[in-house]
Motif scaffolding. Sequence first.
Motif, PDB file in Angstrom:
ATOM      1  N   PHE A   1      27.529  47.178  36.993  1.00  0.00           N
ATOM      2  CA  PHE A   1      27.030  46.454  35.831  1.00  0.00           C
ATOM      3  C   PHE A   1      26.402  47.422  34.825  1.00  0.00           C
ATOM      4  O   PHE A   1      26.514  47.219  33.613  1.00  0.00           O
ATOM      5  N   GLU A   2      25.757  48.477  35.314  1.00  0.00           N
ATOM      6  CA  GLU A   2      25.221  49.482  34.380  1.00  0.00           C
ATOM      7  C   GLU A   2      26.356  50.151  33.610  1.00  0.00           C
ATOM      8  O   GLU A   2      26.224  50.439  32.422  1.00  0.00           O
TER       9      GLU A   2
ATOM     10  N   VAL B   1      30.449  48.616  27.263  1.00  0.00           N
ATOM     11  CA  VAL B   1      30.741  47.411  26.472  1.00  0.00           C
ATOM     12  C   VAL B   1      29.544  46.971  25.623  1.00  0.00           C
ATOM     13  O   VAL B   1      29.652  46.849  24.398  1.00  0.00           O
ATOM     14  N   LEU B   2      28.385  46.744  26.270  1.00  0.00           N
ATOM     15  CA  LEU B   2      27.272  46.132  25.545  1.00  0.00           C
ATOM     16  C   LEU B   2      26.580  47.090  24.587  1.00  0.00           C
ATOM     17  O   LEU B   2      26.257  46.709  23.459  1.00  0.00           O
ATOM     18  N   ILE B   3      26.353  48.323  25.001  1.00  0.00           N
ATOM     19  CA  ILE B   3      25.669  49.272  24.105  1.00  0.00           C
ATOM     20  C   ILE B   3      26.512  49.576  22.862  1.00  0.00           C
ATOM     21  O   ILE B   3      25.992  49.493  21.735  1.00  0.00           O
TER      22      ILE B   3
ATOM     23  N   SER C   1      18.929  57.720  24.029  1.00  0.00           N
ATOM     24  CA  SER C   1      19.732  58.063  25.194  1.00  0.00           C
ATOM     25  C   SER C   1      20.296  56.801  25.815  1.00  0.00           C
ATOM     26  O   SER C   1      19.758  55.696  25.630  1.00  0.00           O
ATOM     27  N   LEU C   2      21.407  56.941  26.548  1.00  0.00           N
ATOM     28  CA  LEU C   2      21.998  55.785  27.230  1.00  0.00           C
ATOM     29  C   LEU C   2      20.987  55.112  28.137  1.00  0.00           C
ATOM     30  O   LEU C   2      20.906  53.884  28.199  1.00  0.00           O
ATOM     31  N   ALA C   3      20.213  55.912  28.855  1.00  0.00           N
ATOM     32  CA  ALA C   3      19.232  55.355  29.784  1.00  0.00           C
ATOM     33  C   ALA C   3      18.198  54.504  29.044  1.00  0.00           C
ATOM     34  O   ALA C   3      17.822  53.417  29.499  1.00  0.00           O
TER      35      ALA C   3
ATOM     36  N   ALA D   1      17.771  50.488  29.454  1.00  0.00           N
ATOM     37  CA  ALA D   1      16.478  49.926  29.843  1.00  0.00           C
ATOM     38  C   ALA D   1      16.041  48.838  28.865  1.00  0.00           C
ATOM     39  O   ALA D   1      15.479  47.809  29.264  1.00  0.00           O
ATOM     40  N   LEU D   2      16.313  49.052  27.580  1.00  0.00           N
ATOM     41  CA  LEU D   2      15.937  48.071  26.565  1.00  0.00           C
ATOM     42  C   LEU D   2      16.731  46.781  26.740  1.00  0.00           C
ATOM     43  O   LEU D   2      16.184  45.677  26.594  1.00  0.00           O
ATOM     44  N   ILE D   3      18.016  46.899  27.065  1.00  0.00           N
ATOM     45  CA  ILE D   3      18.838  45.702  27.289  1.00  0.00           C
ATOM     46  C   ILE D   3      18.319  44.909  28.478  1.00  0.00           C
ATOM     47  O   ILE D   3      18.188  43.678  28.421  1.00  0.00           O
ATOM     48  N   PHE D   4      17.993  45.595  29.571  1.00  0.00           N
ATOM     49  CA  PHE D   4      17.430  44.891  30.727  1.00  0.00           C
ATOM     50  C   PHE D   4      16.134  44.189  30.345  1.00  0.00           C
ATOM     51  O   PHE D   4      15.903  43.038  30.713  1.00  0.00           O
TER      52      PHE D   4
END
Length: 468
Positions: free
Chosen positions: A356-357, A363-365, A381-383, A387-390
């Motif tokens: 899912f990450e 897809v989502l980012i 950064s991707l991380a 983290a913001l999406i979660f």
Amino acid sequence: MGKRKAFCPEILTDTVAWAKCFSKGRGRLISILKKLPLLVLLLYQGTLWAYGFPIKDPFLATVVGTPPGQQVKLRQGIVREAILGLADETVKGAPGIFWDVIKPRFKLAWQEKPAPLIFIIAGTGGRFDTSKVEFLKKVYYQAGFHVIQISSPTSYDFVVSGSRSHRPGLTQQDSEDLYRLMKASVRRVRSFKKIQIKGWYLTGYSLGALNAAYIARIDSEKNAFGFNRVLLVNPPVDLRRTVDSLDRLLLVDVRGVDNAKTLFNHFFDKLAAYFRTHKSIDIDESMLVQVAKSAYALSREELALLIGVNFRLVVASLYFTSAVMTWNISLIPRFFKFTLSDSRTPYFKRAMFCSFECYIDKVLIPYEEKQKGIYFDQKKSLAAQRALIFEQNGLPRLKLWLKKARHIGVMHNVDDFIIDKKGLDFLYDTFDGRIKIYPRGGHMGNLKYPQNVEDMLSFIKGKGFPDA
């Protein structure tokens, strides 16, 4: 993944939370309980509330559910029902392999007299007609409700024709899509059958419960329904915690499976026949019975692993369907349009290696960056973006509103592996007397247990939870 680790899942035992739930306001008792040895706490916990659900292991409970002899007894009778489509929402230009889901569909069960109507939102990967939704339909129909059954935003049919972006995974956006389709379904129902509706209700389980909370928040502003009651059953709280827990289930030790490639090939081959004939990906009794009767019957170790693999299958289906609908070149060749004669198997197998990450990253980012007009030199950064999406799509985002929303309640299990002590504390603090927590049942394993059914009907009908 590298070398696999031995599988040794922990069963959550949150005695302090139990004390908070069943000894509300007794601060001295809670402080004493914190100091007691674990064995004493467990013995004490057993005296707090007699709950007869028979399966103590949460993973076994999740897979097998309530034993048939201990399931709630529902009356056998005629259910007036029909599957209806929303022609006005038909998707234009969808690839040929999705010919059967180019318009959203839902299921209606109606009473022949005036009655309240309840919407049921399916859990992760589930269509409107999965076994858990069908069971809940029977429960509420027997209790005198009209029922509308809605697919999860993570089901393949919703990705094609329910999601306007074809990129589910953002809870607010998914819930707005659901809300739009719920309103459209009511218009379709009224053109199909002149039913009289005496009130509006909403429930969802697992991810569908998270969606239901967001839908209720949307409706508090737009007021298309004005829900009398909303019930959340086993919702995730912290999405990162939920995803991490499900991914960890892939660490079960199975002979001959020592890395990601052999793991997913092993299960893909075993379950391929099932998924060729079933549109929905949903752990339920029918799936397990069919797989167990096949030439590839699963061992006990494999059944434990099945929960984690099931989640990965949901993500693979989500990623594959979204990629086909949006020509996402991370999985599908540019401008390649699937036809009925094209095999999707090679692409689906590749999608199995995407967690899912990974789906968030691929897809989502990129979608969020495009929507917000974010350019390379502005990117975090991707991380950090992940983290913001979660953070922005979990239940805590609604905490202040949920504390005041007295018409919303929640049911959960202490040993559900998608939630931890912090998540349970959040639920206790947020829902106060509108919460019922059971000592066992895993994730949705006790859905059909008589006391659970009695409690859900008690809350929906406005009586609250006994002993809450």
